[in-house]
Design a protein around this motif. Structure first.
Motif, short mmCIF file in Angstrom:
data_model
loop_
_atom_site.label_atom_id
_atom_site.label_comp_id
_atom_site.label_asym_id
_atom_site.label_seq_id
_atom_site.Cartn_x
_atom_site.Cartn_y
_atom_site.Cartn_z
N ALA A 281 0.86 -1.18 0.00
CA ALA A 281 0.00 0.00 0.00
C ALA A 281 0.89 1.23 0.00
N THR A 282 0.70 2.09 -0.97
CA THR A 282 1.41 3.37 -0.98
C THR A 282 0.36 4.46 -0.80
N ARG A 283 0.77 5.68 -0.94
CA ARG A 283 -0.18 6.77 -0.70
C ARG A 283 -1.35 6.71 -1.68
N TRP A 284 -1.04 6.35 -2.92
CA TRP A 284 -2.08 6.40 -3.97
C TRP A 284 -2.56 5.05 -4.45
N PHE A 285 -1.77 4.01 -4.19
CA PHE A 285 -2.12 2.72 -4.78
C PHE A 285 -2.05 1.58 -3.75
N SER A 286 -2.95 0.63 -3.95
CA SER A 286 -2.93 -0.60 -3.16
C SER A 286 -2.72 -1.76 -4.12
N THR A 287 -1.76 -2.62 -3.80
CA THR A 287 -1.53 -3.82 -4.61
C THR A 287 -2.17 -5.00 -3.91
N ARG A 288 -3.06 -5.68 -4.63
CA ARG A 288 -3.72 -6.86 -4.08
C ARG A 288 -3.34 -8.06 -4.93
N ASN A 289 -2.81 -9.08 -4.29
CA ASN A 289 -2.42 -10.29 -5.01
C ASN A 289 -3.40 -11.42 -4.79
N PHE A 290 -3.30 -12.41 -5.68
CA PHE A 290 -4.21 -13.56 -5.64
C PHE A 290 -3.42 -14.81 -5.99
N ALA A 291 -3.79 -15.91 -5.37
CA ALA A 291 -3.31 -17.22 -5.82
C ALA A 291 -4.54 -18.10 -6.00
N ILE A 292 -4.51 -18.89 -7.07
CA ILE A 292 -5.68 -19.71 -7.44
C ILE A 292 -5.25 -21.18 -7.35
N TYR A 293 -6.04 -21.98 -6.63
CA TYR A 293 -5.70 -23.38 -6.39
C TYR A 293 -6.79 -24.29 -6.92
N ASP A 294 -6.41 -25.43 -7.47
CA ASP A 294 -7.42 -26.40 -7.88
C ASP A 294 -7.91 -27.18 -6.65
N ALA A 295 -8.80 -28.15 -6.88
CA ALA A 295 -9.45 -28.86 -5.77
C ALA A 295 -8.45 -29.62 -4.89
N SER A 296 -7.28 -29.98 -5.48
CA SER A 296 -6.28 -30.71 -4.71
C SER A 296 -5.34 -29.77 -3.95
N GLY A 297 -5.56 -28.47 -4.10
CA GLY A 297 -4.70 -27.51 -3.42
C GLY A 297 -3.47 -27.10 -4.20
N THR A 298 -3.36 -27.58 -5.43
CA THR A 298 -2.22 -27.22 -6.28
C THR A 298 -2.46 -25.84 -6.92
N PRO A 299 -1.46 -24.95 -6.85
CA PRO A 299 -1.65 -23.65 -7.51
C PRO A 299 -1.79 -23.82 -9.02
N VAL A 300 -2.81 -23.20 -9.59
CA VAL A 300 -2.99 -23.26 -11.05
C VAL A 300 -2.83 -21.88 -11.69
N GLY A 301 -2.80 -20.85 -10.85
CA GLY A 301 -2.65 -19.51 -11.42
C GLY A 301 -2.46 -18.46 -10.34
N TYR A 302 -2.15 -17.26 -10.81
CA TYR A 302 -1.87 -16.15 -9.92
C TYR A 302 -2.45 -14.88 -10.55
N ALA A 303 -2.67 -13.89 -9.72
CA ALA A 303 -3.06 -12.60 -10.27
C ALA A 303 -2.54 -11.50 -9.37
N SER A 304 -2.34 -10.35 -9.96
CA SER A 304 -1.92 -9.19 -9.21
C SER A 304 -2.72 -8.00 -9.72
#
Lengths: 251, 251
Positions: free
Chosen positions: A85-108
């Motif tokens: 978080a800066t004065r003007w911007f907030s960065t929010r990240n994401f991790a995406i997992y399949d049903a077995s808990g394995t990461p399948v993707g990411y987002a920022s």
């Protein structure tokens, strides 16, 4: 309920598929927004709370990377946290997992807070003094190996697609919905690629808001094998957004 | 799980709203399809089972009526049942209830089964011999007071909107997705009406399939106060679909 890392479950319904029969990127984009909204709400700075103060979160950047596809009836989990978080911007990240808990993707994603009356950015530190305490320390955050691309650069003379944001593209503020950008950008790319290969990575940098009925042109440059730079420009030539899209030609 | 009347619960998420901040008609259309698909699956004639036999359900008609709006975070229930089955067509009805169990809308749909190899309609009685036993007797069915409109009639000379179905409009068969018709039809209506009033009733009669990239024109006639007839026509003048849309100007 509130935790510095939000975790939410989703399911791929039949109508969430694109014509390649994988989870469509715009539906995934909406689910990322949904996870972000639910997480923000749990801390009291969700859409409704902000609207009562004439404020709204707006996208500055969205970057999605999918390393494995999600298909019909798959369940998946999105974890999301504030990474910076800066004065003007907030960065929010994401991790995406399949049903077995394995990461399948990411987002920022990078967000600014807008004053809805003036349409100007708001000083986050002044507006939400406690916001910095929500930033998840890097050593506690889920892995999110996703990096910003180099700036896209499109010098193509002819647009691949000309369109106008119409009723179904517009949000309650009268502006072109951020996620609909994904659809119009993909619509402008070669169908033979979109139809056959999954998007491995898509980055959108939002510059200037668009309104109902404006004539917008999508300019596309093929910059590598299955790699495209794209820009949406207004009639006056100003750039509304810059995007980079990479398809996985091996899948 | 299987019951002659299927019942499924949904929730209005933020990104399900249109710019009037009510549940968008295309999202509702997708949820109706979802309920239909889940019900069909429970009896073994869902999309995947049919596809293995080279068959698919296709819309012949869709009629949605909303008497009260659904708004952000509302939960709602869709009940669905087969109301009639003839040799070529199956009629599936829907009733939509708010969280208190009060009916807020209804829908009726007519489906044909298509042979995916020949693109011709299939004799339902021959294909699914037990299908007639799934028809819900009228005295057991939920109330569904919704009637077919008179045929729409559009003699307007100029189209309100010209568009091409692109990547995001296409389903896995390469055809223009039935629910996306809703969006393009609404996009062709006057924004000042769409922006301010809820659709009270929308009927679409699907005539001819459309493919990727075809040039389609939406012709609209205002036939009453807040009432529109619309047709989507192909370049050769043939009518792909006829529609009637009625807005509730009192809400």
């Amino acid at each position: 309920m509130e935790s510095i890392i939000g975790e939410y479950d989703y399911k791929v319904e039949s109508f969430h598929l694109d014509c390649t029969e994988r989870l469509s990127l715009s539906v995934l984009g909406n689910q990322l927004l949904n996870a972000a909204a639910r997480h923000a709400e749990s801390f009291g700075f969700g859409r409704e709370a902000l609207r009562q103060r004439d404020r709204a979160w707006v996208f500055s950047r969205l970057l999605i990377q999918m390393d494995a596809p999600l298909c019909e009836f798959d369940t998946y989990t999105i974890r999301t946290w504030v990474a910076d978080a800066t004065r003007w911007f907030s960065t929010r990240n994401f991790a995406i997992y399949d049903a077995s808990g394995t990461p399948v993707g990411y987002a920022s994603s990078v967000w600014a807070m807008m004053n809805l009356a003036t349409r100007k950015a708001v000083d986050l530190a002044a507006e939400l003094p406690d916001y910095a305490s929500l930033v998840c320390p890097e050593n506690e955050a889920p892995a999110c190996p996703i990096e910003r691309s180099r700036r896209s650069n499109v010098s193509t003379a002819e647009p691949s697609l000309v369109f106008r944001p119409l009723f179904c593209d517009i949000d309650y503020n009268g502006h072109f919905n951020s996620i609909r950008y994904i659809e119009h950008l993909l619509n402008a790319l070669p169908m033979k690629v979109c139809r056959n290969y999954p998007v491995q990575r898509m980055e959108i940098n939002y510059h200037i808001e668009c309104r109902y009925g404006e004539v917008l042109s999508v300019y596309v440059a093929e910059v590598g094998d299955g790699e495209y730079d794209a820009e949406i420009r207004k009639e006056d030539g100003s750039v509304s957004c810059r995007s980079k899209i990479v398809f996985d030609l091996k899948r």
